[in-house]
Design an enzyme around this catalytic site. Structure first.
Site, PDB file in Angstrom:
ATOM      1  N   GLU A 130     -72.291 -45.150  -7.083  1.00 50.89           N
ATOM      2  CA  GLU A 130     -73.521 -46.681  -7.392  1.00 50.89           C
ATOM      3  C   GLU A 130     -74.643 -46.684  -8.464  1.00 50.89           C
ATOM      4  O   GLU A 130     -75.473 -47.319  -8.833  1.00 50.89           O
ATOM      5  CB  GLU A 130     -74.209 -46.725  -5.899  1.00 50.89           C
ATOM      6  CG  GLU A 130     -75.618 -47.951  -5.720  1.00 50.89           C
ATOM      7  CD  GLU A 130     -74.509 -49.042  -5.772  1.00 50.89           C
ATOM      8  OE1 GLU A 130     -75.855 -49.784  -5.885  1.00 50.89           O
ATOM      9  OE2 GLU A 130     -73.588 -49.016  -5.659  1.00 50.89           O
ATOM     10  N   ASN A 160     -69.218 -75.882  -5.941  1.00 50.17           N
ATOM     11  CA  ASN A 160     -69.170 -74.739  -5.372  1.00 50.17           C
ATOM     12  C   ASN A 160     -67.784 -74.087  -5.456  1.00 50.17           C
ATOM     13  O   ASN A 160     -66.473 -74.579  -4.173  1.00 50.17           O
ATOM     14  CB  ASN A 160     -69.718 -73.582  -4.898  1.00 50.17           C
ATOM     15  CG  ASN A 160     -70.869 -74.322  -5.433  1.00 50.17           C
ATOM     16  OD1 ASN A 160     -71.931 -74.202  -6.274  1.00 50.17           O
ATOM     17  ND2 ASN A 160     -72.525 -73.385  -3.704  1.00 50.17           N
ATOM     18  N   GLY A 161     -66.967 -73.020  -6.248  1.00 45.63           N
ATOM     19  CA  GLY A 161     -65.552 -72.611  -5.801  1.00 45.63           C
ATOM     20  C   GLY A 161     -64.437 -73.391  -6.619  1.00 45.63           C
ATOM     21  O   GLY A 161     -64.871 -73.184  -8.021  1.00 45.63           O
ATOM     22  N   GLU A 219     -74.229 -52.458 -14.747  1.00 44.56           N
ATOM     23  CA  GLU A 219     -74.704 -54.268 -14.409  1.00 44.56           C
ATOM     24  C   GLU A 219     -76.041 -54.478 -15.053  1.00 44.56           C
ATOM     25  O   GLU A 219     -75.532 -56.021 -15.222  1.00 44.56           O
ATOM     26  CB  GLU A 219     -75.134 -53.898 -12.606  1.00 44.56           C
ATOM     27  CG  GLU A 219     -73.574 -54.125 -11.892  1.00 44.56           C
ATOM     28  CD  GLU A 219     -74.331 -54.066 -10.179  1.00 44.56           C
ATOM     29  OE1 GLU A 219     -73.810 -54.885  -9.807  1.00 44.56           O
ATOM     30  OE2 GLU A 219     -75.478 -53.622 -10.086  1.00 44.56           O
ATOM     31  N   HIS A 273     -60.325 -32.604 -14.734  1.00 46.84           N
ATOM     32  CA  HIS A 273     -59.284 -33.813 -14.819  1.00 46.84           C
ATOM     33  C   HIS A 273     -59.345 -34.296 -15.427  1.00 46.84           C
ATOM     34  O   HIS A 273     -58.521 -34.844 -15.285  1.00 46.84           O
ATOM     35  CB  HIS A 273     -58.750 -33.518 -13.054  1.00 46.84           C
ATOM     36  CG  HIS A 273     -58.778 -32.265 -12.755  1.00 46.84           C
ATOM     37  ND1 HIS A 273     -57.685 -31.777 -12.653  1.00 46.84           N
ATOM     38  CD2 HIS A 273     -59.630 -31.905 -11.550  1.00 46.84           C
ATOM     39  CE1 HIS A 273     -57.563 -30.469 -11.693  1.00 46.84           C
ATOM     40  NE2 HIS A 273     -58.708 -30.939 -11.245  1.00 46.84           N
ATOM     41  N   CYS A 291     -72.262 -70.345  -7.812  1.00 51.68           N
ATOM     42  CA  CYS A 291     -72.809 -71.468  -8.342  1.00 51.68           C
ATOM     43  C   CYS A 291     -74.219 -71.647  -6.997  1.00 51.68           C
ATOM     44  O   CYS A 291     -73.591 -71.323  -5.440  1.00 51.68           O
ATOM     45  CB  CYS A 291     -71.927 -72.394  -8.254  1.00 51.68           C
ATOM     46  SG  CYS A 291     -70.157 -71.972  -9.747  1.00 51.68           S
ATOM     47  N   LYS A 344     -74.805 -49.586 -11.393  1.00 53.57           N
ATOM     48  CA  LYS A 344     -76.088 -49.710 -11.532  1.00 53.57           C
ATOM     49  C   LYS A 344     -77.001 -50.522 -12.882  1.00 53.57           C
ATOM     50  O   LYS A 344     -76.945 -50.710 -13.726  1.00 53.57           O
ATOM     51  CB  LYS A 344     -77.741 -48.951 -10.552  1.00 53.57           C
ATOM     52  CG  LYS A 344     -77.129 -49.568  -9.062  1.00 53.57           C
ATOM     53  CD  LYS A 344     -77.907 -51.031  -8.680  1.00 53.57           C
ATOM     54  CE  LYS A 344     -76.918 -51.790  -7.961  1.00 53.57           C
ATOM     55  NZ  LYS A 344     -75.914 -52.231  -7.774  1.00 53.57           N
ATOM     56  N   TRP A 381     -71.297 -71.780 -12.668  1.00 56.46           N
ATOM     57  CA  TRP A 381     -70.994 -70.083 -13.259  1.00 56.46           C
ATOM     58  C   TRP A 381     -69.289 -70.199 -12.984  1.00 56.46           C
ATOM     59  O   TRP A 381     -68.745 -70.424 -12.442  1.00 56.46           O
ATOM     60  CB  TRP A 381     -71.042 -68.842 -11.814  1.00 56.46           C
ATOM     61  CG  TRP A 381     -70.795 -67.400 -12.230  1.00 56.46           C
ATOM     62  CD1 TRP A 381     -71.752 -66.764 -13.196  1.00 56.46           C
ATOM     63  CD2 TRP A 381     -70.234 -66.587 -11.586  1.00 56.46           C
ATOM     64  NE1 TRP A 381     -70.942 -65.649 -12.997  1.00 56.46           N
ATOM     65  CE2 TRP A 381     -69.560 -66.071 -12.691  1.00 56.46           C
ATOM     66  CE3 TRP A 381     -67.805 -67.367 -11.185  1.00 56.46           C
ATOM     67  CZ2 TRP A 381     -69.352 -64.487 -11.990  1.00 56.46           C
ATOM     68  CZ3 TRP A 381     -67.447 -66.254 -10.818  1.00 56.46           C
ATOM     69  CH2 TRP A 381     -68.165 -64.504 -11.240  1.00 56.46           C
ATOM     70  N   ARG A 433     -78.552 -66.595  -8.271  1.00 59.95           N
ATOM     71  CA  ARG A 433     -77.246 -65.505  -7.826  1.00 59.95           C
ATOM     72  C   ARG A 433     -76.369 -65.647  -8.502  1.00 59.95           C
ATOM     73  O   ARG A 433     -75.316 -65.501  -8.791  1.00 59.95           O
ATOM     74  CB  ARG A 433     -76.074 -67.038  -7.011  1.00 59.95           C
ATOM     75  CG  ARG A 433     -77.310 -67.721  -5.665  1.00 59.95           C
ATOM     76  CD  ARG A 433     -76.979 -69.297  -5.272  1.00 59.95           C
ATOM     77  NE  ARG A 433     -75.605 -69.056  -4.525  1.00 59.95           N
ATOM     78  CZ  ARG A 433     -75.199 -68.966  -3.576  1.00 59.95           C
ATOM     79  NH1 ARG A 433     -75.837 -68.936  -2.907  1.00 59.95           N
ATOM     80  NH2 ARG A 433     -73.963 -69.490  -3.533  1.00 59.95           N
ATOM     81  N   LYS A 456     -74.561 -63.698  -7.566  1.00 61.56           N
ATOM     82  CA  LYS A 456     -75.623 -62.853  -6.208  1.00 61.56           C
ATOM     83  C   LYS A 456     -74.391 -62.356  -5.455  1.00 61.56           C
ATOM     84  O   LYS A 456     -73.959 -61.753  -4.800  1.00 61.56           O
ATOM     85  CB  LYS A 456     -76.196 -63.326  -6.286  1.00 61.56           C
ATOM     86  CG  LYS A 456     -77.360 -62.306  -4.913  1.00 61.56           C
ATOM     87  CD  LYS A 456     -77.323 -61.076  -5.436  1.00 61.56           C
ATOM     88  CE  LYS A 456     -77.928 -60.245  -4.224  1.00 61.56           C
ATOM     89  NZ  LYS A 456     -78.223 -59.131  -4.192  1.00 61.56           N
TER      90      LYS A 456
END
Length: 609
Positions: free
Chosen positions: A481, A99-100, A488, A504, A2, A485, A74, A27, A604
């Site tokens: 990574e 926020n939070g 995402e 395996h 947020c 990506k 958010w 964000r 973000k």
């Protein structure tokens, strides 16, 4: 996550609030809103979706005012709806953005309902608004009411409040989430991020844990957690406003991929001389601390965790001291065994990642030798609270999917490894390791020439639903990574594995419809990797291999080989091979038409647990 913007001025606040929200879009958010005091009367507008929806609402119902707050939300408590969007309001013209997460909101909500308060949202934020109103009954001072309210809250928050009862101020409070006050001429501002305010000021004060601030046109009053009036230092930001602009690039992510040679160069700048690494880059006490380090413990989340995996690998291989990496959200709830003289390292792009910040605070109480933070934001909480710091100097990273932050973190970790190696049996390697680091910007620039070839390759992914990424040694983390990506920003399910782990279990998934991407540096594990790739071919899998030119690998039936333009040493390879992973994810996402810079459900800077 947020974002908060607010101001007190003698000009219309709405255009500045809206520009601030646009600068916070990176964000991640699902709704936006603002509230202003227009002729001392509260006016509020909210919209689900992007900031452009709020702009359309403003055009349909114009509002103006000299004092205002705005927010991008958010969703945590309550789904994304207009009713749950911020600002939330209470009686008598009180509005709040937040926020939070407030952990004791249910108990407070129950108490407020008994007092006759009616709730119109599912948010924990509305609880705060009503609680402030409750305390205003006992004092007409908004500043005092907010201080009484936050004393009752359990959790993490940055919040800003305006009220018709005191129409010439904004009150801001902070606990666990970043908050900044921007200083202007006959006007002042507040925000959750410096970037939101760069068009209007470069002078900032950073609120500390437990601070409550009263912001007026010509004054700022701050009271700390012990109710003492305090002065916070004024910092002049050197961040450029245009750094948060896309320029000629279609997306921020593509811009930031192409900024990596410069970002890595800036990370190395002024930190080496005469073939040596300057320990002072980590802080004045770094040299004495590094001489005592006998083990390293790294905590991070997401992409930063992947960089930590690479860093730990090289610390053990080169420095010959134990190094382990933990996901910060797990570490913070463990009671780890700490060997003597262990350095605790946190890695975060924003320096505000809630789980990593909590891990740092736990570590400071746990008996580590020292703490070191690798971070991209000089004004962040982790930087301020860690004993040693190495700033990555990547500049603002707007795209949610991290790119240049990752490669600069890898560079910073390599520098840390060199700093530790100087004090052990690998001291003689310092000049060669520094030379390899200084070659990186040029290597990355040449690697970016693969862009067009990878764009063409991406067409074979557009209709796929799953993918595997393979690597060995430190390149296993680059496979992880690469998979992250792709999932995402393209929403294709992807997994990264150590290549030998295929047999395996994951090999059962391989068929002609699942692309298998491998990274192949020319190292001692190359022949082992080739054997793993033959296992894929034998099952009809389609292989895409990014190969160092010295491997002499060539495309053949069932294998598409993309030859890297440059040879990379063991130290350089993880950073160089990260580039094609980013480009592949980007071009696949563009083909699929997803929101590259702001992928769904992601944010973000994760300042909540």
């Amino acid at each position: 996550m947020c974002g908060i913007v607010g101001m007190v001025a003698e000009r219309n606040a709405v255009p500045i609030l809206m520009e601030g929200l646009r600068r916070l879009e990176y964000r991640g958010y699902d709704s936006a809103g603002l509230a202003v005091l227009e002729m001392n009367s509260l006016r509020r507008l909210r919209a689900v979706g992007k900031v452009i929806r709020l702009q359309e609402a403003l055009e349909a119902t114009p509002v103006a005012g000299l004092v205002g707050i705005a927010h991008t939300r958010w969703a945590t408590h309550g789904v994304p709806t207009t009713e749950n969007a911020h600002p939330q309001i209470s009686r008598d013209g009180i509005a709040i953005v937040h926020n939070g997460i407030i952990e004791n909101h249910e108990a407070l909500r129950s108490e407020l309902k008994k007092l006759g308060y009616v709730f119109t949202s599912e948010t924990d934020t509305e609880v705060i608004a009503h609680r402030i109103h409750f305390h205003m009954a006992g004092c007409t001072d908004l500043f005092a009411a907010v201080r009484r309210t936050v004393a009752e809250l359990t959790g993490a928050y940055a919040l800003a409040v305006i009220s018709e009862a005191d129409p010439e101020c904004v009150v801001m409070a902070r606990e666990g989430c970043p908050a900044v006050v921007g200083l202007g001429i006959d006007e002042n501002f507040i925000a959750s991020d410096v970037a939101a305010l760069l068009p209007v000021t470069r002078r900032f004060m950073f609120l500390e844990e437990g601070d409550v601030a009263e912001i007026r046109r010509r004054s700022v009053r701050i009271v700390d957690a012990q109710n003492r009036t305090v002065n916070r230092a004024v910092h002049e930001s050197d961040m450029q406003a245009e750094a948060a602009e896309r320029g000629p690039y279609r997306h921020f992510m593509l811009k930031e991929i192409h900024e990596q040679p410069l970002a890595v160069s800036q990370t190395l700048e002024e930190r080496t001389a005469g073939g040596k690494l300057l320990d002072a880059a980590f802080g004045p006490s770094a040299s004495a601390i590094f001489k005592r380090v006998k083990a390293v413990h790294i905590a991070a989340c997401g992409t930063s965790y992947h960089s930590g995996l690479v860093g730990a690998y090289f610390i053990e291989q080169v420095c010959r001291i134990p190094a382990r990496v933990e996901i910060a959200s797990e570490y913070r709830y463990r009671n780890p065994v700490i060997t003597p003289d262990t350095l605790f390292v946190t890695i975060s792009q924003s320096g505000e990642t809630a789980d990593t910040l909590a891990a740092l605070r736990n570590a400071k109480r746990a008996g580590y030798l020292s703490t070191l933070t690798i971070c991209n934001v000089a004004e962040s909480s982790m930087v301020r609270e860690s004993e040693l710091v190495l700033l990555t100097r990547a500049g603002p990273e707007i795209g949610v999917a991290s790119t240049k932050a990752f490669t600069t973190q890898l560079t910073a970790l390599a520098m840390m490894m060199v700093a530790l190696a100087k004090n052990g049996e690998a001291a003689a390697q310092e000049a060669e390791l520094v030379r390899e680091l200084l070659q990186l910007p040029g290597l990355l620039e040449k690697t970016l020439s693969l862009d067009a070839e990878i764009q063409a390759l991406s067409e074979s992914f557009a209709d796929k639903r799953h993918a595997l990424f393979l690597g060995r040694g430190p390149l296993q983390a680059i496979a992880l990574e690469g998979a992250l990506k792709l999932k995402e920003i393209s929403y294709i399910h992807a997994e990264g594995y150590a290549a030998a782990e295929l047999k395996h279990g994951p090999l059962a998934l391989v068929d002609e419809n699942m692309p298998v991407v491998a990274v192949a540096p020319n190292n001692e594990l190359l022949e082992k990797l080739k054997s793993n790739l033959h296992e894929v071919r034998a099952r009809g899998g389609k292989l895409i291999v990014f190969a160092d030119p010295e491997t002499r690998m060539r495309s053949e039936e069932g294998i598409t080989v993309i030859q890297m333009p440059v040879h990379a040493t063991a130290l350089q390879a993880p950073i160089v091979f990260a580039i094609p992973m980013q480009l592949l994810a980007y071009h696949v996402a563009v083909l699929k038409g997803t929101d590259v810079d702001q992928p769904r459900n992601l944010a973000k800077s994760l300042t909540v647990e």
